[in-house]
Design a protein around this motif. Structure first.
Motif, mmCIF file in Angstrom:
data_model
loop_
_atom_site.group_PDB
_atom_site.id
_atom_site.type_symbol
_atom_site.label_atom_id
_atom_site.label_comp_id
_atom_site.label_asym_id
_atom_site.label_seq_id
_atom_site.Cartn_x
_atom_site.Cartn_y
_atom_site.Cartn_z
ATOM 1 N N ASP A 18 0.824 -1.202 0.000
ATOM 2 C CA ASP A 18 0.000 0.000 0.000
ATOM 3 C C ASP A 18 0.862 1.258 0.000
ATOM 4 O O ASP A 18 0.557 2.256 0.674
ATOM 5 C CB ASP A 18 -0.954 0.010 1.199
ATOM 6 C CG ASP A 18 -1.972 -1.122 1.144
ATOM 7 O OD1 ASP A 18 -2.340 -1.520 0.023
ATOM 8 O OD2 ASP A 18 -2.372 -1.607 2.219
ATOM 9 N N GLY A 19 1.947 1.205 -0.750
ATOM 10 C CA GLY A 19 2.802 2.372 -0.896
ATOM 11 C C GLY A 19 3.708 2.670 0.270
ATOM 12 O O GLY A 19 4.319 3.743 0.318
ATOM 13 N N ARG A 20 3.854 1.739 1.208
ATOM 14 C CA ARG A 20 4.695 1.987 2.377
ATOM 15 C C ARG A 20 5.626 0.801 2.621
ATOM 16 O O ARG A 20 5.282 -0.349 2.362
ATOM 17 C CB ARG A 20 3.861 2.256 3.625
ATOM 18 C CG ARG A 20 3.005 3.511 3.545
ATOM 19 C CD ARG A 20 2.556 3.949 4.929
ATOM 20 N NE ARG A 20 3.673 4.335 5.780
ATOM 21 C CZ ARG A 20 4.249 5.549 5.753
ATOM 22 N NH1 ARG A 20 3.826 6.465 4.908
ATOM 23 N NH2 ARG A 20 5.245 5.826 6.562
ATOM 24 N N PHE A 21 6.787 1.136 3.157
ATOM 25 C CA PHE A 21 7.744 0.099 3.575
ATOM 26 C C PHE A 21 8.358 0.453 4.924
ATOM 27 O O PHE A 21 8.340 -0.343 5.848
ATOM 28 C CB PHE A 21 8.840 -0.078 2.524
ATOM 29 C CG PHE A 21 9.833 -1.155 2.878
ATOM 30 C CD1 PHE A 21 9.491 -2.498 2.736
ATOM 31 C CD2 PHE A 21 11.092 -0.839 3.367
ATOM 32 C CE1 PHE A 21 10.380 -3.509 3.089
ATOM 33 C CE2 PHE A 21 11.992 -1.841 3.714
ATOM 34 C CZ PHE A 21 11.632 -3.174 3.573
ATOM 35 N N PHE A 22 8.899 1.664 5.049
ATOM 36 C CA PHE A 22 9.484 2.094 6.321
ATOM 37 C C PHE A 22 8.408 2.689 7.224
ATOM 38 O O PHE A 22 7.380 3.181 6.756
ATOM 39 C CB PHE A 22 10.570 3.145 6.075
ATOM 40 C CG PHE A 22 11.744 2.634 5.280
ATOM 41 C CD1 PHE A 22 12.556 1.638 5.784
ATOM 42 C CD2 PHE A 22 12.024 3.157 4.018
ATOM 43 C CE1 PHE A 22 13.639 1.166 5.060
ATOM 44 C CE2 PHE A 22 13.098 2.687 3.285
ATOM 45 C CZ PHE A 22 13.909 1.682 3.805
ATOM 46 N N SER A 23 8.654 2.667 8.532
ATOM 47 C CA SER A 23 7.706 3.286 9.467
ATOM 48 C C SER A 23 7.852 4.799 9.480
ATOM 49 O O SER A 23 6.885 5.527 9.741
ATOM 50 C CB SER A 23 7.905 2.737 10.877
ATOM 51 O OG SER A 23 9.201 3.062 11.367
ATOM 52 N N SER A 24 9.074 5.286 9.199
ATOM 53 C CA SER A 24 9.308 6.726 9.157
ATOM 54 C C SER A 24 10.547 6.996 8.318
ATOM 55 O O SER A 24 11.405 6.125 8.150
ATOM 56 C CB SER A 24 9.500 7.304 10.566
ATOM 57 O OG SER A 24 10.675 6.775 11.164
ATOM 58 N N VAL A 25 10.606 8.197 7.771
ATOM 59 C CA VAL A 25 11.766 8.636 7.002
ATOM 60 C C VAL A 25 12.176 10.013 7.527
ATOM 61 O O VAL A 25 11.386 10.945 7.514
ATOM 62 C CB VAL A 25 11.467 8.717 5.489
ATOM 63 C CG1 VAL A 25 12.683 9.243 4.736
ATOM 64 C CG2 VAL A 25 11.059 7.351 4.956
ATOM 65 N N THR A 26 13.421 10.105 7.990
ATOM 66 C CA THR A 26 13.950 11.341 8.569
ATOM 67 C C THR A 26 14.921 11.989 7.597
ATOM 68 O O THR A 26 15.761 11.299 6.999
ATOM 69 C CB THR A 26 14.680 11.041 9.893
ATOM 70 O OG1 THR A 26 13.752 10.473 10.817
ATOM 71 C CG2 THR A 26 15.283 12.310 10.477
ATOM 72 N N TYR B 150 4.610 3.365 -5.036
ATOM 73 C CA TYR B 150 5.626 3.891 -4.114
ATOM 74 C C TYR B 150 6.150 5.195 -4.689
ATOM 75 O O TYR B 150 7.200 5.232 -5.315
ATOM 76 C CB TYR B 150 6.744 2.859 -3.950
ATOM 77 C CG TYR B 150 7.561 3.006 -2.686
ATOM 78 C CD1 TYR B 150 7.038 2.650 -1.456
ATOM 79 C CD2 TYR B 150 8.873 3.483 -2.735
ATOM 80 C CE1 TYR B 150 7.785 2.765 -0.293
ATOM 81 C CE2 TYR B 150 9.620 3.597 -1.588
ATOM 82 C CZ TYR B 150 9.069 3.244 -0.370
ATOM 83 O OH TYR B 150 9.829 3.356 0.780
ATOM 84 N N ARG B 151 5.397 6.271 -4.483
ATOM 85 C CA ARG B 151 5.681 7.528 -5.167
ATOM 86 C C ARG B 151 6.713 8.379 -4.454
ATOM 87 O O ARG B 151 7.288 9.284 -5.037
ATOM 88 C CB ARG B 151 4.379 8.327 -5.357
ATOM 89 C CG ARG B 151 3.402 7.583 -6.265
ATOM 90 C CD ARG B 151 2.168 8.396 -6.571
ATOM 91 N NE ARG B 151 1.285 7.666 -7.474
ATOM 92 C CZ ARG B 151 1.425 7.666 -8.793
ATOM 93 N NH1 ARG B 151 2.385 8.371 -9.347
ATOM 94 N NH2 ARG B 151 0.603 6.970 -9.548
ATOM 95 N N GLU B 152 6.931 8.150 -3.194
ATOM 96 C CA GLU B 152 7.998 8.832 -2.483
ATOM 97 C C GLU B 152 8.491 7.898 -1.391
ATOM 98 O O GLU B 152 7.790 6.967 -0.992
ATOM 99 C CB GLU B 152 7.523 10.154 -1.880
ATOM 100 C CG GLU B 152 6.389 10.002 -0.893
ATOM 101 C CD GLU B 152 5.899 11.351 -0.396
ATOM 102 O OE1 GLU B 152 5.837 11.532 0.819
ATOM 103 O OE2 GLU B 152 5.596 12.207 -1.239
ATOM 104 N N LEU B 153 9.732 8.130 -0.980
ATOM 105 C CA LEU B 153 10.313 7.235 0.019
ATOM 106 C C LEU B 153 9.507 7.297 1.294
ATOM 107 O O LEU B 153 9.349 8.357 1.912
ATOM 108 C CB LEU B 153 11.767 7.651 0.284
ATOM 109 C CG LEU B 153 12.648 6.589 0.945
ATOM 110 C CD1 LEU B 153 12.791 5.378 0.040
ATOM 111 C CD2 LEU B 153 14.022 7.166 1.244
ATOM 112 N N SER B 154 8.934 6.160 1.666
ATOM 113 C CA SER B 154 8.092 6.141 2.869
ATOM 114 C C SER B 154 8.021 4.708 3.401
ATOM 115 O O SER B 154 8.528 3.788 2.797
ATOM 116 C CB SER B 154 6.691 6.658 2.542
ATOM 117 O OG SER B 154 6.092 5.901 1.517
#
Length: 262
Positions: free
Chosen positions: A133-141, A258-262
């Motif tokens: 659903d377009g997500r892999f990481f829990s957060s991106v800093t 996955y349109r942006e790193l997330s």
């Protein structure tokens, strides 16, 4: 783009002196005595008097292509690439239990800049096939730089980052304390490395002079020590079609949602 730590900056100065003298001898006007440092690294890219700068491949394919001219792509001898192609190293804390890319699902990521090929685009290309659903990481800093990303992973503020393999090689050689707290989990997909560019209005003759001067510098025995410090082993002349793969990575990730790193 690769100008730290101090030993690297000194080697860049030595190579520039060799380039400067060759460019002046070839009759080019406006060749400065010293490299320009300070300010945003992006400031010179579209300057109308730009003689030579290094840019990231992702900004090149997205907003510099057609506005600047490709001169050459440096070839580095560090692990993480073959010829002008480079991959990023995916790092985690030295004591972390991650063993495979899939183990990073739900982890906290750090990136140097959302417009970075090595720190963001190649990492997205690696994990997009595993996203749900377009997500892999829990957060991106947003760390602000590769060295800052390394520090965030080493100190446990984040779990993972993709580090330009030339940056990682330079720090491993000249500032090993900055990589001591991390280990390499894997490498990202590859693409052409950071190109050297000149202003879009440069003539074919000026570009040819720049390329010849670069070829002379990477073959000059008197500059061997500086090249070794930089890990520089050659140059290749690439075209727009070579850099197109970087845009394709982003398009393929977007096609997976996955349109942006997330």
């Amino acid at each position: 783009m690769y100008d730290a730590p101090a030993a690297v900056a000194a080697a860049n100065d030595a190579l520039w002196a060799g380039l400067r003298d060759r460019l002046r001898a070839a009759g080019l006007d406006g060749v400065p005595d010293r490299l320009t440092r300070g300010g945003s690294y992006a400031d010179p890219w579209l300057h109308p008097r730009l003689l030579l700068a290094q840019t990231c491949g992702f900004p090149y394919v997205h907003h510099l292509r057609g506005r600047v001219r490709l001169v050459a792509t440096p070839v580095y001898g560090f692990p993480g690439g073959t010829g002008a192609e480079r991959r990023s190293v995916v790092v985690v804390a030295a004591g972390a239990s991650f063993a495979h890319v899939a183990d990073l699902r739900g982890a906290r990521a750090a990136i140097n800049d959302p417009g970075s090929n090595s720190g963001a685009n190649l990492l997205a290309a690696l994990v997009a096939p595993l996203a749900v659903d377009g997500r892999f990481f829990s957060s991106v800093t947003l760390a602000g730089g590769h060295r800052e990303s390394l520090g965030a992973v080493a100190t446990g503020r984040t779990d993972v980052a993709a580090i330009d393999s030339v940056t990682f090689g330079l720090l491993s050689a000249h500032a090993p304390e900055e990589v001591a707290g991390v280990r390499v989990l894997c490498e990202t997909p590859g693409g052409p490395g950071l190109p050297l560019i000149t202003r879009g209005a440069a003539t074919d003759g000026e570009v040819a002079v720049l390329r010849q001067a670069l070829a002379d510098v990477v073959a000059d025995p008197a500059l061997a020590e500086s090249r070794e410090t930089l890990g520089l082993v050659g140059i290749e002349v690439l075209g727009d079609e070579d850099y197109g793969v970087l845009a394709r990575y982003a398009a393929e990730a977007a096609a997976r949602g996955y349109r942006e790193l997330s």
